[in-house]
Motif scaffolding. Structure first.
Motif, PDB file in Angstrom:
ATOM      1  N   LEU A   7      11.034  36.751  23.157  1.00 46.04           N
ATOM      2  CA  LEU A   7      10.158  37.586  22.340  1.00 46.04           C
ATOM      3  C   LEU A   7      11.006  38.496  21.460  1.00 46.04           C
ATOM      4  O   LEU A   7      11.465  39.552  21.891  1.00 46.04           O
ATOM      5  CB  LEU A   7       9.238  38.417  23.244  1.00 46.04           C
ATOM      6  N   LEU A  12       8.401  34.979  18.164  1.00 42.50           N
ATOM      7  CA  LEU A  12       8.588  34.519  19.530  1.00 42.50           C
ATOM      8  C   LEU A  12       9.061  33.075  19.477  1.00 42.50           C
ATOM      9  O   LEU A  12       8.442  32.242  18.812  1.00 42.50           O
ATOM     10  CB  LEU A  12       7.293  34.630  20.325  1.00 42.50           C
ATOM     11  N   TRP A  48       1.764  39.524  20.644  1.00 44.91           N
ATOM     12  CA  TRP A  48       2.714  38.780  21.476  1.00 44.91           C
ATOM     13  C   TRP A  48       1.999  37.691  22.269  1.00 44.91           C
ATOM     14  O   TRP A  48       2.513  36.578  22.398  1.00 44.91           O
ATOM     15  CB  TRP A  48       3.428  39.720  22.445  1.00 44.91           C
ATOM     16  N   CYS A  52       2.524  33.727  22.029  1.00 39.68           N
ATOM     17  CA  CYS A  52       2.852  32.920  23.198  1.00 39.68           C
ATOM     18  C   CYS A  52       1.895  31.731  23.315  1.00 39.68           C
ATOM     19  O   CYS A  52       2.311  30.602  23.610  1.00 39.68           O
ATOM     20  CB  CYS A  52       2.803  33.783  24.458  1.00 39.68           C
ATOM     21  N   GLY A  75      13.744  39.067  25.715  1.00 39.62           N
ATOM     22  CA  GLY A  75      12.976  39.806  24.726  1.00 39.62           C
ATOM     23  C   GLY A  75      13.680  41.020  24.174  1.00 39.62           C
ATOM     24  O   GLY A  75      14.670  41.506  24.731  1.00 39.62           O
ATOM     25  N   LYS A 152       8.914  42.019  26.903  1.00 44.58           N
ATOM     26  CA  LYS A 152       8.864  40.716  27.572  1.00 44.58           C
ATOM     27  C   LYS A 152       8.117  40.806  28.901  1.00 44.58           C
ATOM     28  O   LYS A 152       7.531  39.822  29.374  1.00 44.58           O
ATOM     29  CB  LYS A 152      10.258  40.143  27.788  1.00 44.58           C
TER      30      LYS A 152
END
Length: 478
Positions: A7, A12, A48, A52, A75, A152
């Motif tokens: 991340l 990402l 985030w 993901c 991250g 993260k």
């Protein structure tokens, strides 16, 4: 198979590798940064999660994930992700390159326990001063804080349902007793927090939890996939490029710039502004100099002249002696060695001969001199660098790598094509957690070529670096 998730600030990245550490598939999802005020830098943690989901969707379309056994996380460090008692996000995450908490950082740093226990200056980018800022400026939000997670580790919460951090990332909060590898109750109390506000700690190669069944089913992973502790971005990159023993180092030319050296012992020297953190592997530490704008400085300049950064650097030809024009890359303050949140970037000594190529070289040289500053600071702590590997997007510029080799007086090794950074290191940590493998799998990547210093230009770079340092001394505080 093993998945690594990294991340970053601008995106990402995910990759899948097999038992032989061959990369089978990769995916990325872009992220944006909000800067509502000067010196502020924030992201919405919901972005985030969306990123993901996007990379897992992409990986599923490329690779059969039914044989995945472990996931590792890497991250961006230092971010303050604040959750209430129901794990709801209370405000946008305050990122690593946010400098709003300079006053709070100075106040904490003035308390001797912080340097004594963490081994580091309390920088404005660290997590603890951000919580002090929230306490002082957003008291209603602070009163609702039940957990503080690093970026993260918020992904980990979504993946596993567990509040867990690992040593390398936790060492960048200014709440960790870095030598003891544990939260410090004394340091937490200084920001009106307690151990109950912190996630559980594991080593980077240990199991932190298992992937939630609903997510495993969604993307075709088996039940019981373990999620490793992982590492902060630089520690995970160290595992990815095999920088895990004393004498080994890498220079990263990403958004920020990092000179990272592995260490077998805990040997802090906070006054140098060198970061001394736990490594992502048990019983090891690392030291690093950090500059806040490396490729970020080049990308900033590229936007000004409306040219791709790669187009600016590809046409520079052979390395030449630095010109009179200087660039100070402090677009958002600086860490090593200055610990100066207020300083800003400057172009100096422009004249009629200052064309686009000259200014491009000045930008690359300015970042190079900042890296030399970090190299000198690491040397002052007694840290030795015998082998240096270059990673990050900026390492694709031959001119830049040659400048760094010349400024540091060290050969710089360039890995063969492939990504051996945070995502790859995270996948290795996932493999360690799933199989019980140890440091022996964290080998250096195959090296494509070695860039040697241009000895005849070493004196020119040293002289230009002295002018660069003098320029900083003249401009700081203005």
């Amino acid at each position: 198979m093993y998945i690594g998730l990294d991340l970053g600030t601008s995106g990402l990245k995910a990759l899948v590798m097999d038992d032989a550490q061959n990369v089978l598939g990769e995916a990325t999802a872009e992220l944006s940064v909000a800067r509502p005020h000067s010196g502020w830098s924030e992201q919405d943690p919901a972005d985030w999660i969306a990123a993901c989901e996007a990379v897992f969707d992409a990986l599923k379309g490329k690779v059969d994930l039914s044989a995945v056994r472990g996931i590792g996380l890497s991250g961006q460090m230092h971010g303050a992700t604040l959750l209430d008692a129901s794990d709801r996000v209370l405000r946008p995450c305050i990122l690593w390159n946010d400098t709003r908490s300079a006053e709070e950082a100075a106040a904490l740093d003035a308390e001797p326990a912080f340097r004594a226990l963490t081994g580091n200056i309390v920088f404005p980018g660290f997590t603890a001063p951000k919580l002090a800022w929230v306490r002082n400026n957003e008291p209603e939000t602070f009163a609702k804080v039940a957990k503080v997670l690093l970026p993260k580790d918020y992904l980990r919460l979504w993946l596993t349902g567990e509040h867990v951090a690992e040593m390398s990332d936790a060492a960048g909060t200014a709440w960790l007793d870095t030598g003891a590898r544990d939260w410090s109750d004394e340091l937490l109390a200084a920001t009106d927090l307690g151990r109950e506000h912190m996630p559980r700690l594991v080593e980077g190669s240990e199991v932190s939890g298992t992937l939630r069944d609903a997510l495993a089913s969604r993307w075709g992973l088996p039940a019981g996939v373990v999620v490793a502790g992982g590492g902060g971005d630089n520690a995970a990159s160290g595992v990815g490029v095999g920088v895990v023993k004393a004498g080994e180092a890498f220079v990263s030319l990403g958004t920020s710039g990092v000179l990272f050296a592995a260490s077998d012992a805990y040997q802090p020297d906070a006054a140098t502004a060198v970061h001394t953190f736990c490594h992502a592997l048990p019983g090891t530490w690392h030291q690093m100099g950090v500059i806040l704008a490396a490729a970020d400085a080049l990308n900033w300049y590229a936007r000004l002249v409306d040219r791709p950064a790669s187009a600016l650097t590809d046409g520079l030809g052979a390395l030449r002696a630095p010109g009179r024009t200087l660039f100070l890359p402090y677009l958002g303050g600086e860490r090593t060695p200055h610990n100066d949140a207020a300083v800003r970037g400057h172009f100096l000594h422009l004249d009629h001969a200052s064309d686009r190529d000259a200014l491009t070289r000045a930008v690359l040289e300015g970042v190079t001199f900042a890296i030399r500053d970090s190299f000198m600071a690491l040397s002052a702590t007694g840290t030795r660098i015998e082998r240096l590997i270059a990673v990050g997007g900026g390492s694709r510029s031959d001119y830049w790598v040659q400048a760094i080799a010349t400024a540091l007086g060290l050969p710089v090794e360039l890995p063969e094509a492939g990504d051996f950074g945070g995502a790859f290191g995270a996948a290795r940590l996932g493999m360690m957690a799933a199989t019980g493998a140890g440091v022996e799998i964290a080998t250096a990547p195959p090296i494509a070529r070695i860039v040697d210093p241009e000895i005849e230009l070493a004196g020119d770079f040293a002289e230009a670096h002295l002018r660069y340092r003098a320029a900083y001394e003249a401009l700081k505080g203005q």
